[in-house]
Design a protein around this motif. Structure first.
Motif, mmCIF file in Angstrom:
data_model
loop_
_atom_site.group_PDB
_atom_site.id
_atom_site.type_symbol
_atom_site.label_atom_id
_atom_site.label_comp_id
_atom_site.label_asym_id
_atom_site.label_seq_id
_atom_site.Cartn_x
_atom_site.Cartn_y
_atom_site.Cartn_z
ATOM 1 N N ALA A 233 14.214 57.265 37.143
ATOM 2 C CA ALA A 233 13.736 57.894 35.904
ATOM 3 C C ALA A 233 15.018 59.079 35.658
ATOM 4 C CB ALA A 233 12.817 58.795 36.604
ATOM 5 N N ASN A 234 15.810 59.363 36.423
ATOM 6 C CA ASN A 234 16.830 60.130 35.972
ATOM 7 C C ASN A 234 17.922 59.414 34.950
ATOM 8 O OD1 ASN A 234 16.208 62.225 37.617
ATOM 9 N ND2 ASN A 234 17.523 61.658 39.315
ATOM 10 N N ILE A 235 18.077 57.934 35.331
ATOM 11 C CA ILE A 235 18.957 57.266 34.292
ATOM 12 C C ILE A 235 18.359 57.257 32.889
ATOM 13 C CG2 ILE A 235 19.714 55.003 33.987
ATOM 14 C CD1 ILE A 235 21.265 56.478 35.916
ATOM 15 N N VAL A 236 16.877 56.907 32.988
ATOM 16 C CA VAL A 236 16.201 56.595 31.662
ATOM 17 C C VAL A 236 16.152 58.001 30.787
ATOM 18 C CG1 VAL A 236 13.929 56.082 30.664
ATOM 19 C CG2 VAL A 236 14.750 54.774 32.609
ATOM 20 N N LEU A 237 15.637 59.088 31.423
ATOM 21 C CA LEU A 237 15.543 60.292 30.552
ATOM 22 C C LEU A 237 17.009 60.792 30.048
ATOM 23 C CD1 LEU A 237 12.819 62.048 32.767
ATOM 24 C CD2 LEU A 237 12.757 61.021 30.462
ATOM 25 N N VAL A 238 18.310 60.752 30.823
ATOM 26 C CA VAL A 238 19.341 61.281 30.617
ATOM 27 C C VAL A 238 19.804 60.336 29.620
ATOM 28 C CG1 VAL A 238 21.587 61.595 31.450
ATOM 29 C CG2 VAL A 238 19.908 62.250 32.792
ATOM 30 N N GLY A 239 19.536 58.866 29.567
ATOM 31 C CA GLY A 239 20.126 58.080 28.536
ATOM 32 C C GLY A 239 19.512 58.469 27.248
ATOM 33 N N ILE A 240 18.103 58.665 27.272
ATOM 34 C CA ILE A 240 17.369 59.042 26.050
ATOM 35 C C ILE A 240 17.925 60.437 25.550
ATOM 36 C CG2 ILE A 240 15.324 59.830 25.107
ATOM 37 C CD1 ILE A 240 13.992 57.762 26.842
ATOM 38 N N ALA A 241 18.020 61.340 26.405
ATOM 39 C CA ALA A 241 18.589 62.695 25.984
ATOM 40 C C ALA A 241 19.997 62.588 25.185
ATOM 41 C CB ALA A 241 18.643 63.761 26.991
ATOM 42 N N VAL A 242 20.938 61.800 25.715
ATOM 43 C CA VAL A 242 22.181 61.646 25.404
ATOM 44 C C VAL A 242 22.184 61.094 23.973
ATOM 45 C CG1 VAL A 242 24.305 60.294 25.710
ATOM 46 C CG2 VAL A 242 23.370 61.420 27.399
ATOM 47 N N MET A 243 21.153 59.881 23.784
ATOM 48 C CA MET A 243 21.023 59.503 22.376
ATOM 49 C C MET A 243 20.435 60.181 21.411
ATOM 50 S SD MET A 243 20.205 55.274 23.114
ATOM 51 C CE MET A 243 18.636 55.572 24.138
ATOM 52 N N LEU A 244 19.566 61.035 21.721
ATOM 53 C CA LEU A 244 19.095 61.881 20.763
ATOM 54 C C LEU A 244 20.136 63.024 20.383
ATOM 55 C CD1 LEU A 244 15.361 62.446 22.158
ATOM 56 C CD2 LEU A 244 16.204 61.017 20.017
ATOM 57 N N THR A 245 20.819 63.438 21.354
ATOM 58 C CA THR A 245 21.921 64.484 21.108
ATOM 59 C C THR A 245 22.960 63.901 20.180
ATOM 60 O OG1 THR A 245 21.853 65.518 23.219
ATOM 61 C CG2 THR A 245 23.611 65.705 22.203
ATOM 62 N N LEU A 246 23.399 62.661 20.477
ATOM 63 C CA LEU A 246 24.314 62.028 19.555
ATOM 64 C C LEU A 246 23.777 61.876 17.873
ATOM 65 C CD1 LEU A 246 25.860 59.224 21.783
ATOM 66 C CD2 LEU A 246 26.896 61.362 20.961
ATOM 67 N N GLY A 247 22.581 61.520 17.973
ATOM 68 C CA GLY A 247 21.975 61.431 16.556
ATOM 69 C C GLY A 247 21.790 62.651 15.771
ATOM 70 N N THR A 248 21.545 63.722 16.804
ATOM 71 C CA THR A 248 21.375 65.046 16.171
ATOM 72 C C THR A 248 22.751 65.624 15.584
ATOM 73 O OG1 THR A 248 19.516 65.595 17.661
ATOM 74 C CG2 THR A 248 20.802 67.546 16.641
ATOM 75 N N ILE A 249 23.860 65.309 16.340
ATOM 76 C CA ILE A 249 25.231 65.874 15.758
ATOM 77 C C ILE A 249 25.718 64.883 14.774
ATOM 78 C CG2 ILE A 249 25.600 66.934 17.990
ATOM 79 C CD1 ILE A 249 27.501 64.947 18.734
ATOM 80 N N GLY A 250 24.927 63.917 14.313
ATOM 81 C CA GLY A 250 25.466 63.035 13.209
ATOM 82 C C GLY A 250 26.291 61.813 13.681
ATOM 83 N N ILE A 251 26.105 61.432 14.763
ATOM 84 C CA ILE A 251 26.936 60.434 15.263
ATOM 85 C C ILE A 251 25.905 59.262 15.464
ATOM 86 C CG2 ILE A 251 28.082 59.343 17.234
ATOM 87 C CD1 ILE A 251 29.162 61.758 18.032
ATOM 88 N N SER A 252 25.856 58.077 14.567
ATOM 89 C CA SER A 252 24.883 57.152 14.659
ATOM 90 C C SER A 252 24.918 56.403 15.584
ATOM 91 C CB SER A 252 25.427 56.184 13.382
ATOM 92 O OG SER A 252 24.236 54.927 13.414
ATOM 93 N N ILE A 253 23.651 56.222 16.240
ATOM 94 C CA ILE A 253 23.730 55.385 17.757
ATOM 95 C C ILE A 253 23.543 53.970 17.356
ATOM 96 C CG2 ILE A 253 22.850 57.375 18.700
ATOM 97 C CD1 ILE A 253 20.059 56.075 18.644
ATOM 98 N N THR A 254 23.294 53.430 16.068
ATOM 99 C CA THR A 254 22.885 52.142 16.087
ATOM 100 C C THR A 254 24.248 51.241 16.324
ATOM 101 O OG1 THR A 254 21.592 52.480 14.127
ATOM 102 C CG2 THR A 254 22.625 50.331 14.239
ATOM 103 N N PRO A 255 25.563 51.848 16.090
ATOM 104 C CA PRO A 255 26.645 50.804 16.493
ATOM 105 C C PRO A 255 26.895 50.863 18.293
ATOM 106 C CG PRO A 255 27.318 52.053 14.737
ATOM 107 C CD PRO A 255 25.947 52.472 15.086
#
Length: 279
Positions: A78-100
């Motif tokens: 659960a820690n791995i999954v939730l932290v991974g989702i939070a990191v991807m959402l944070t990157l998307g918020t600051i303008g870094i595309s997570i698609t690549p």
């Protein structure tokens, strides 16, 4: 004035982005806290049910170890999954595309997957070993050609210590068959060779007498669950006859009971031989 409006807009975007990032991590922390609380409640429920179902302390401790191991695995996942989702959402918020990043991770995952198939197999095998309750810490098992006392069970390997003190680390992917000698009860299987001229009824009487004495002994009687079960003649040779019997004992005590029975049987046969010689 235009510069001031642009600056205010930029500051507004920064504030909104910061608020979103804080909100994402706050929700992630809240979700982790709820999962931990749920796992603790689930653990308490399982342990209480196990205590009602099992009368012996050994079974209760066994279930507690199993539940604790499973809870640690679920908490880590659960820690791995939730932290991974939070990191991807944070990157998307600051303008870094997570698609690549996701595409690169996918390609790298395929490459790593080919080289880590045994590791993945270790994890899946270890998970099923725990879920199906095949192995627990404190058991005496035989697996992958090694036998001994289980000191540690993880998703990666099983660590056992054999009779002479050697420690074996067995990857879970190598475990295809598990022989567990620590579940419920065990039998101390005993083979005794006597001369062909011996009176078997007399030998059987000696065996029952030794078994009764051992059950009445407060030091070892607690480990014996039932009276001696004599199977009878196992093998007939030119000069000797092999007799087989067994004693139902607590798990892990079969070797101690077997050695003690043989020691007492040897003394009883010596005494009977001396009586014959004196007569």
């Amino acid at each position: 004035m235009v510069l001031d409006l642009n600056a205010l807009k930029e500051w507004g975007d920064v504030i909104r982005s910061s608020f979103r990032i804080v909100l994402v991590w706050a929700l992630a922390w809240l979700a982790l806290a709820m999962i931990r609380k749920l796992l603790r409640a689930l653990k308490a429920h399982i342990v209480s049910r196990a205590g009602e179902m099992h009368d012996s302390m050994h079974d209760s401790v066994h279930d507690l170890r199993r539940v604790e191991t499973l809870m640690n695995v679920f908490r880590y996942a659960a820690n791995i999954v939730l932290v991974g989702i939070a990191v991807m959402l944070t990157l998307g918020t600051i303008g870094i595309s997570i698609t690549p990043i996701l595409a690169t991770a996918g390609v790298a995952g395929i490459a790593v997957g080919f080289g880590a198939q045994s590791l993945v197999k270790d994890f899946f095998t270890g998970l099923f070993l725990l879920i199906e309750n095949q192995i627990s810490e404190g058991d005496i098992i035989e697996a992958a050609g090694k036998s001994g006392y289980v000191e540690r069970v993880t998703l990666r390997h099983v660590r056992i210590r054999d009779y002479d003190g050697s420690v074996h680390f067995i990857p879970n992917s190598m475990i295809t068959t598990v022989t567990n000698r620590s579940r419920g009860y065990a039998y101390a299987v005993i083979d005794i060779n006597v001369r062909r001229q011996e009176d078997l009824d007399h030998i059987f009487t000696l065996m029952h007498g030794i078994s009764d004495d051992m059950r009445n002994n407060p030091a070892i009687g607690v480990d014996i669950l039932e009276d001696l079960d004599i199977g009878g003649v196992e093998k007939v040779e030119d000069a000797s006859i092999a007799l087989r019997c067994r004693i139902k004992v607590r798990p892990g005590k079969q070797w101690r009971i077997r050695r003690e029975f043989l020691r007492r049987m040897k003394a009883a046969l010596d005494t009977a031989e001396q009586v014959k010689s004196a007569a």
